[in-house]
Motif scaffolding. Structure first.
Motif, mmCIF file in Angstrom:
data_model
loop_
_atom_site.group_PDB
_atom_site.id
_atom_site.type_symbol
_atom_site.label_atom_id
_atom_site.label_comp_id
_atom_site.label_asym_id
_atom_site.label_seq_id
_atom_site.Cartn_x
_atom_site.Cartn_y
_atom_site.Cartn_z
ATOM 1 N N ILE A 264 -62.727 91.954 13.038
ATOM 2 C CA ILE A 264 -62.631 92.308 14.388
ATOM 3 C C ILE A 264 -61.527 91.286 15.419
ATOM 4 O O ILE A 264 -60.942 91.873 16.084
ATOM 5 C CB ILE A 264 -63.890 92.362 15.032
ATOM 6 N N GLY A 265 -61.804 90.085 15.196
ATOM 7 C CA GLY A 265 -60.929 89.156 15.822
ATOM 8 C C GLY A 265 -59.433 89.302 15.640
ATOM 9 O O GLY A 265 -58.806 88.785 16.428
ATOM 10 N N TRP B 209 -73.266 88.775 31.612
ATOM 11 C CA TRP B 209 -73.517 88.724 30.239
ATOM 12 C C TRP B 209 -72.992 89.947 29.443
ATOM 13 O O TRP B 209 -73.287 91.203 30.043
ATOM 14 C CB TRP B 209 -74.850 88.586 30.081
ATOM 15 N N THR B 210 -72.256 89.726 28.578
ATOM 16 C CA THR B 210 -71.819 91.026 27.710
ATOM 17 C C THR B 210 -72.863 91.248 26.426
ATOM 18 O O THR B 210 -73.436 90.171 25.711
ATOM 19 C CB THR B 210 -70.460 90.776 27.068
ATOM 20 N N GLN B 211 -73.527 92.636 26.459
ATOM 21 C CA GLN B 211 -74.425 92.726 25.166
ATOM 22 C C GLN B 211 -73.416 93.526 24.278
ATOM 23 O O GLN B 211 -72.742 94.572 24.381
ATOM 24 C CB GLN B 211 -75.241 93.635 25.688
ATOM 25 N N LYS B 212 -73.351 93.023 23.041
ATOM 26 C CA LYS B 212 -72.503 93.496 21.846
ATOM 27 C C LYS B 212 -73.224 94.220 20.885
ATOM 28 O O LYS B 212 -74.440 93.306 20.450
ATOM 29 C CB LYS B 212 -71.497 92.487 21.353
ATOM 30 N N TYR C 111 -71.890 85.069 27.401
ATOM 31 C CA TYR C 111 -71.663 84.619 28.843
ATOM 32 C C TYR C 111 -70.389 84.552 29.216
ATOM 33 O O TYR C 111 -69.513 83.851 28.537
ATOM 34 C CB TYR C 111 -72.547 83.349 29.290
ATOM 35 N N GLU C 112 -69.870 85.268 30.423
ATOM 36 C CA GLU C 112 -68.557 85.400 30.901
ATOM 37 C C GLU C 112 -67.562 85.367 30.026
ATOM 38 O O GLU C 112 -66.438 84.765 29.658
ATOM 39 C CB GLU C 112 -68.269 83.829 31.686
ATOM 40 N N ASP C 113 -67.643 86.574 28.960
ATOM 41 C CA ASP C 113 -66.875 86.661 27.461
ATOM 42 C C ASP C 113 -65.982 87.540 28.022
ATOM 43 O O ASP C 113 -65.914 88.711 28.512
ATOM 44 C CB ASP C 113 -67.638 87.172 26.677
ATOM 45 N N THR C 114 -64.405 87.211 28.007
ATOM 46 C CA THR C 114 -63.222 88.167 28.390
ATOM 47 C C THR C 114 -62.915 88.977 27.033
ATOM 48 O O THR C 114 -62.110 89.802 27.143
ATOM 49 C CB THR C 114 -62.292 87.314 28.841
ATOM 50 N N ASN C 115 -63.754 88.764 25.971
ATOM 51 C CA ASN C 115 -63.449 89.487 24.424
ATOM 52 C C ASN C 115 -64.294 90.574 24.525
ATOM 53 O O ASN C 115 -65.333 90.561 24.638
ATOM 54 C CB ASN C 115 -63.530 88.548 23.292
ATOM 55 N N ILE C 116 -63.967 91.864 24.471
ATOM 56 C CA ILE C 116 -64.604 93.007 24.214
ATOM 57 C C ILE C 116 -63.717 94.196 23.520
ATOM 58 O O ILE C 116 -62.525 94.189 23.417
ATOM 59 C CB ILE C 116 -64.805 93.570 25.721
ATOM 60 N N MET C 117 -64.701 94.824 22.785
ATOM 61 C CA MET C 117 -64.269 96.083 22.031
ATOM 62 C C MET C 117 -64.696 97.289 22.687
ATOM 63 O O MET C 117 -65.949 97.503 22.820
ATOM 64 C CB MET C 117 -64.358 95.991 20.452
ATOM 65 N N LEU C 118 -63.992 98.315 23.057
ATOM 66 C CA LEU C 118 -64.288 99.448 23.638
ATOM 67 C C LEU C 118 -64.118 100.738 22.613
ATOM 68 O O LEU C 118 -63.097 100.538 21.924
ATOM 69 C CB LEU C 118 -63.321 99.743 24.994
ATOM 70 N N TYR C 119 -65.104 101.299 22.620
ATOM 71 C CA TYR C 119 -65.220 102.645 21.607
ATOM 72 C C TYR C 119 -64.369 103.718 22.230
ATOM 73 O O TYR C 119 -64.442 103.694 23.516
ATOM 74 C CB TYR C 119 -66.544 103.178 21.669
ATOM 75 N N THR C 120 -63.408 104.364 21.406
ATOM 76 C CA THR C 120 -62.465 105.441 21.790
ATOM 77 C C THR C 120 -63.324 106.744 21.283
ATOM 78 O O THR C 120 -63.766 107.417 22.096
ATOM 79 C CB THR C 120 -61.277 105.110 21.320
ATOM 80 N N GLU C 121 -63.156 106.986 20.089
ATOM 81 C CA GLU C 121 -63.628 108.128 19.377
ATOM 82 C C GLU C 121 -63.792 108.067 17.842
ATOM 83 O O GLU C 121 -62.712 107.338 17.458
ATOM 84 C CB GLU C 121 -63.143 109.474 20.153
ATOM 85 N N GLY C 122 -64.171 108.897 17.322
ATOM 86 C CA GLY C 122 -63.987 108.951 15.653
ATOM 87 C C GLY C 122 -64.339 107.641 14.962
ATOM 88 O O GLY C 122 -63.642 107.319 14.042
ATOM 89 N N ASN C 123 -65.288 106.974 15.470
ATOM 90 C CA ASN C 123 -65.783 105.691 14.956
ATOM 91 C C ASN C 123 -64.738 104.590 14.853
ATOM 92 O O ASN C 123 -64.357 103.788 13.981
ATOM 93 C CB ASN C 123 -66.145 105.797 13.714
ATOM 94 N N ALA C 124 -63.637 104.697 16.065
ATOM 95 C CA ALA C 124 -62.777 103.747 16.313
ATOM 96 C C ALA C 124 -62.869 102.699 17.756
ATOM 97 O O ALA C 124 -63.346 103.459 18.496
ATOM 98 C CB ALA C 124 -61.448 104.370 16.310
#
Length: 312
Positions: free
Chosen positions: A260-261, A136-139, A108-121
């Motif tokens: 990841i962190g 809410w963020t669904q990871k 909830y109200e999470d400012t941390n997010i990983m965004l997919y680019t391409e090539g499993n990165a």
């Protein structure tokens, strides 16, 4: 006179004066409704998967064959905190086999997010508190607990209907990753709706060709994953298996969280030394149980096992 008033109401020149008032939830009440909706995703289900391409910008594009499948899936809440709920999915096959499936972490109200680019990165995103206020963020994570995609949105509870939606990029779906080479990013438009007997995971997905020149749309597909509650007895073996494995997989999640962190960008390869990543971690889990490793032993061996799969 009544008819005249009705016309004026319809044209917006006057408003009706009624005693009815729409109750607005307090932030605490809204948060609790959100949590209840998320937790209702857990349970024992028969799942029907249906995907089909519906349109493409190129009139000569050859549409792929629709995909249909089904299975029995158990979704178990493994973390229940005020602003974080983690649900692990398991596939049960023939009452004798279980496959640890995908995982969804809700924050909830999470400012941390990983965004997919391409090539499993992936790369870290830049979200502000204003971006995620009330959201809410669904990871979503793979069977090996590596990241898959992350998106954020607002839960709606209008008229007794609970739903959530988001849009984000992801790798190719497993059903296509080994057979399709004509696109490299799936832009997922996801909508979750709670139903009387379970929930619906509806998707409007764009198949994207991403290159240095930008994104090109290849095709659009529609997807439905329908989760319908069934008898828990079907999952007796799966529950027994998970009871023996859950401590090990908690250590796997912890190691991944540290990796990841600690990085702004990272890339994962699914194959190394002739073995798929999930095979390596599953075999390690069986060995951990057999040899009764401690948590520190687990984490050290997991870190070592992951190194060949992490691209520098």
């Amino acid at each position: 006179m009544k008819f005249l008033n009705l016309i004026l109401v319809l044209t917006g020149l006057i408003t009706l004066n009624t005693n009815a008032q729409t109750k607005v939830d307090s932030p605490e009440e809204k948060l609790e409704k959100d949590r209840k909706a998320i937790k209702s995703l857990a349970g024992f289900y028969e799942v029907n998967f249906n995907y089909g391409e519906v349109t493409a910008p190129d009139p000569n594009y050859k549409f792929s064959k629709p995909y249909e499948s089904h299975g029995n899936e158990w979704a178990e809440i493994i973390v229940d905190e005020p602003k974080r709920i983690v649900i692990q999915h398991m596939l049960a096959i023939n009452d004798t086999t279980v496959i640890k499936h995908w995982r969804q972490d809700w924050t909830y109200e999470d400012t941390n997010i990983m965004l997919y680019t391409e090539g499993n990165a992936w790369k870290k995103g830049n979200l502000t508190p204003a971006d995620v206020k009330g959201k809410w963020t669904q990871k979503v994570y793979q069977v090996d607990d590596s990241p898959r995609y992350q998106g954020y949105g607002t839960w709606s509870h209008v008229g007794g209907h609970d739903s959530w939606s988001s849009e984000t990029d992801s790798p190719l779906p497993r059903r296509e990753s080994t057979v399709r080479k004509d696109y490299n990013v799936l832009n997922r438009g996801s909508r979750i709706t709670i139903t009387k007997n379970g929930w619906m995971f509806e998707q409007d997905n764009k198949k994207i060709v991403r290159s240095a020149d930008g994104d090109k749309l290849l095709a659009v597909e529609k997807g439905y994953e329908e989760f319908t509650k069934i008898d828990p007895k079907t999952f007796a073996y799966a529950q027994k298996w998970w009871a023996s494995q859950q401590t090990y997989w908690a250590d796997v999640r912890g190691v991944w969280a540290d990796i990841i962190g600690s990085q702004n960008t990272f890339k994962v390869q699914t194959m190394a030394n002739g073995k798929l990543l999930y095979e390596t971690l599953f075999n390690l889990g069986d060995q951990s149980i057999k040899e009764k490793w401690t948590a520190s032993q687990n984490k050290e061996k997991i870190k070592t096992a992951l190194q060949p799969y992490l691209v520098k």
